[in-house]
Motif scaffolding. Structure first.
Motif, PDB file in Angstrom:
ATOM      1  N   ALA A   1       0.862  -1.264   0.069  1.00  0.00           N
ATOM      2  CA  ALA A   1      -0.168   0.054  -0.037  1.00  0.00           C
ATOM      3  C   ALA A   1       0.698   1.310  -0.066  1.00  0.00           C
ATOM      4  O   ALA A   1       1.891   1.403   0.872  1.00  0.00           O
ATOM      5  N   LEU A   2       0.473   2.286  -0.770  1.00  0.00           N
ATOM      6  CA  LEU A   2       1.526   3.456  -1.129  1.00  0.00           C
ATOM      7  C   LEU A   2       0.137   4.522  -0.930  1.00  0.00           C
ATOM      8  O   LEU A   2      -0.483   4.505  -1.649  1.00  0.00           O
ATOM      9  N   HIS A   3       0.318   5.349   0.151  1.00  0.00           N
ATOM     10  CA  HIS A   3      -0.598   6.461   0.305  1.00  0.00           C
ATOM     11  C   HIS A   3       0.424   7.876  -0.046  1.00  0.00           C
ATOM     12  O   HIS A   3       1.262   8.238   0.229  1.00  0.00           O
ATOM     13  N   PHE A   4      -0.398   8.384  -1.137  1.00  0.00           N
ATOM     14  CA  PHE A   4      -0.055   9.827  -1.479  1.00  0.00           C
ATOM     15  C   PHE A   4      -0.174  10.896  -0.637  1.00  0.00           C
ATOM     16  O   PHE A   4      -1.504  11.340  -0.513  1.00  0.00           O
ATOM     17  N   VAL A   5       0.582  11.528   0.299  1.00  0.00           N
ATOM     18  CA  VAL A   5       0.462  12.245   1.266  1.00  0.00           C
ATOM     19  C   VAL A   5       0.355  13.667   0.520  1.00  0.00           C
ATOM     20  O   VAL A   5      -0.697  14.424   0.697  1.00  0.00           O
ATOM     21  N   SER A   6       1.027  13.821  -0.296  1.00  0.00           N
ATOM     22  CA  SER A   6       1.092  15.155  -1.061  1.00  0.00           C
ATOM     23  C   SER A   6       1.824  15.142  -2.473  1.00  0.00           C
ATOM     24  O   SER A   6       2.840  14.218  -2.641  1.00  0.00           O
ATOM     25  N   ILE A   7       1.523  15.681  -3.640  1.00  0.00           N
ATOM     26  CA  ILE A   7       2.026  15.605  -4.680  1.00  0.00           C
ATOM     27  C   ILE A   7       2.227  17.311  -5.223  1.00  0.00           C
ATOM     28  O   ILE A   7       1.311  17.659  -5.739  1.00  0.00           O
TER      29      ILE A   7
ATOM     30  N   GLU B   1      -7.094   9.605 -11.160  1.00  0.00           N
ATOM     31  CA  GLU B   1      -7.468   9.272  -9.824  1.00  0.00           C
ATOM     32  C   GLU B   1      -5.776   9.020  -8.725  1.00  0.00           C
ATOM     33  O   GLU B   1      -6.132   8.819  -7.596  1.00  0.00           O
ATOM     34  N   LEU B   2      -4.888   9.022  -9.380  1.00  0.00           N
ATOM     35  CA  LEU B   2      -3.466   9.023  -8.574  1.00  0.00           C
ATOM     36  C   LEU B   2      -3.144   9.991  -7.925  1.00  0.00           C
ATOM     37  O   LEU B   2      -1.801  10.581  -8.208  1.00  0.00           O
ATOM     38  N   ARG B   3      -3.842  10.699  -7.399  1.00  0.00           N
ATOM     39  CA  ARG B   3      -3.581  12.106  -6.604  1.00  0.00           C
ATOM     40  C   ARG B   3      -3.393  11.958  -5.330  1.00  0.00           C
ATOM     41  O   ARG B   3      -3.526  11.018  -4.485  1.00  0.00           O
ATOM     42  N   ALA B   4      -2.981  13.106  -4.742  1.00  0.00           N
ATOM     43  CA  ALA B   4      -2.758  13.182  -3.363  1.00  0.00           C
ATOM     44  C   ALA B   4      -4.009  12.932  -2.490  1.00  0.00           C
ATOM     45  O   ALA B   4      -5.315  13.127  -2.829  1.00  0.00           O
TER      46      ALA B   4
ATOM     47  N   PRO C   1      -7.541  24.264 -13.516  1.00  0.00           N
ATOM     48  CA  PRO C   1      -7.414  23.897 -12.030  1.00  0.00           C
ATOM     49  C   PRO C   1      -5.961  23.012 -11.866  1.00  0.00           C
ATOM     50  O   PRO C   1      -5.656  22.007 -12.872  1.00  0.00           O
ATOM     51  N   LEU C   2      -5.254  23.220 -10.954  1.00  0.00           N
ATOM     52  CA  LEU C   2      -3.974  22.446 -10.908  1.00  0.00           C
ATOM     53  C   LEU C   2      -4.543  21.113 -10.124  1.00  0.00           C
ATOM     54  O   LEU C   2      -5.014  21.373  -9.128  1.00  0.00           O
ATOM     55  N   ASP C   3      -4.218  20.155 -10.627  1.00  0.00           N
ATOM     56  CA  ASP C   3      -4.501  18.830 -10.110  1.00  0.00           C
ATOM     57  C   ASP C   3      -3.362  17.696 -10.133  1.00  0.00           C
ATOM     58  O   ASP C   3      -3.503  16.931 -10.901  1.00  0.00           O
ATOM     59  N   PRO C   4      -2.367  17.971  -9.359  1.00  0.00           N
ATOM     60  CA  PRO C   4      -1.144  17.118  -9.387  1.00  0.00           C
ATOM     61  C   PRO C   4      -1.429  15.597  -9.198  1.00  0.00           C
ATOM     62  O   PRO C   4      -2.438  15.105  -8.559  1.00  0.00           O
ATOM     63  N   MET C   5      -0.892  14.859 -10.120  1.00  0.00           N
ATOM     64  CA  MET C   5      -0.874  13.377  -9.945  1.00  0.00           C
ATOM     65  C   MET C   5       0.024  12.669 -10.541  1.00  0.00           C
ATOM     66  O   MET C   5       1.054  13.346 -11.207  1.00  0.00           O
ATOM     67  N   HIS C   6       0.183  11.521 -10.412  1.00  0.00           N
ATOM     68  CA  HIS C   6       1.421  10.710 -10.788  1.00  0.00           C
ATOM     69  C   HIS C   6       0.950   9.453 -12.022  1.00  0.00           C
ATOM     70  O   HIS C   6       0.000   8.951 -11.670  1.00  0.00           O
TER      71      HIS C   6
END
Length: 334
Positions: free
Chosen positions: A80-86, A181-184, A147-152
């Motif tokens: 499990a990897l949780h994106f805290v911030s991007i 969907e892979l956002r903070a 809108p800024l919507d950072p993701m990986h």
């Protein structure tokens, strides 16, 4: 006790495959990492004159930071990897049309006699304080703030059976899924295929529309904080994502119908396991309440996702409540 690590790779430390690469570092479940990731062009496209086909060298595209070895991870577990911030690492980002790449041009998989689209670069201004990304047309004075919507776009683990996959290819190990969907604030789950899991993260996007139709999002270097956990003895066949509000299954394949079926099959069976519904009752619920956003229709495999609001599932425990625990852990590092 959790440890906090910062990792800023040198250019030669970026990886271009998921597979049996030497790990950059070893971490333990419960640790939190702050990592720097480069954009899909390795930072080489900076202006209108930097055409990707001229400044980039195949296959050195789509670098990821990693792999990281997770202590105790074994095949049959779930990482499990949780994106805290991007957070964008620069105040600019780039996009392009790229020869033989994208959904609306001839590609290596869709051969045509007509020439590819013109190669062109767009430069975007990023205003983190205002939360916007500024689009400017190349052949007119039209501009609009998005809108800024950072993701990986790319995150995954090593495949099994000694396999090595290019980072541009999404599959059951993750990879270049390119889903917004892979956002903070989300937690992504991967089945572990090799000892240590060997996960990597890259391909930051300041934002991306569903499908990534040109093949290139608003590509940005990122400063990303990730919390790590391991769920022992629980297998996960395809990458799954959990947000505060939704359960999300992914599927990557060609043709797009197979990617759709994989994601829907995974969501229907997941809901069945969580609720105790039989398969047809679960299918009926997902049919009427589910969503199906497109990840990408441009990569070597296409990606579809299947979403269901958690409110429809009652009081269910997902992966032993790891999303809530990692969210609480990550709040200490925002």
């Amino acid at each position: 006790m959790s440890e906090f690590y910062e990792f800023n790779p040198t250019p030669e430390q970026y990886a271009y495959t998921f597979g049996p690469n030497k790990p950059l570092a070893r971490v333990r479940p419960g640790d939190v990492l702050k990592i720097r990731t480069e954009d899909c062009f390795g930072g080489l496209v900076r202006g209108f004159g930097d055409l990707p086909s001229q400044v980039c060298t195949f296959p050195y595209l789509n670098p990821v930071t990693g792999p990281f070895y997770v202590e105790g991870a074994e095949p049959g577990d779930t990482l499990a990897l949780h994106f805290v911030s991007i957070t964008p690492a620069r105040d600019w980002a780039v996009s392009s049309t790229f020869p033989h790449f994208g959904a609306l041009t001839a590609t290596s998989h869709t051969a045509m006699l007509h020439p590819p689209l013109e190669e062109r670069v767009w430069v975007y201004e990023i205003d983190k304080a205002a939360g916007i990304v500024r689009y400017s047309a190349r052949n007119s004075d039209f501009t609009v703030d998005l809108p800024l919507d950072p993701m990986h776009g790319t995150v995954g683990v090593a495949p099994g059976a000694f396999e090595s996959r290019m980072t541009i290819t999404p599959d059951a190990h993750g990879g270049n899924m390119d889903t917004p969907e892979l956002r903070a604030g989300t937690t992504v789950y991967f089945g572990v295929n090799v000892e240590g899991a060997l996960f990597g993260v890259g391909d930051g996007h300041a934002r991306q529309g569903q499908g990534e139709v040109s093949g290139v999002a608003v590509e940005a270097a990122m400063e990303t904080v990730v919390a790590v956990e391991l769920i022992k003895g629980v297998a996960t066949a395809w990458p799954r994502i959990e947000s505060d509000t939704h359960l999300i299954s992914t599927g990557s394949a060609r043709p797009l119908e197979d990617a759709y079926r994989i994601s829907q099959h995974d969501l229907v069976t997941w809901v069945s396991e969580l609720t105790g519904l039989d398969l047809l009752d679960s299918l009926q619920l997902v049919t009427q309440a589910g969503e199906a956003p497109v990840g990408n229709v441009v990569d070597t495999n296409y990606t579809m996702v299947a979403k269901l609001a958690k409110d429809y599932l009652g009081r269910t425990s997902v992966y032993e409540g790891v999303h809530a625990r990692l969210r609480a852990l990550g709040a200490q590092y925002r």
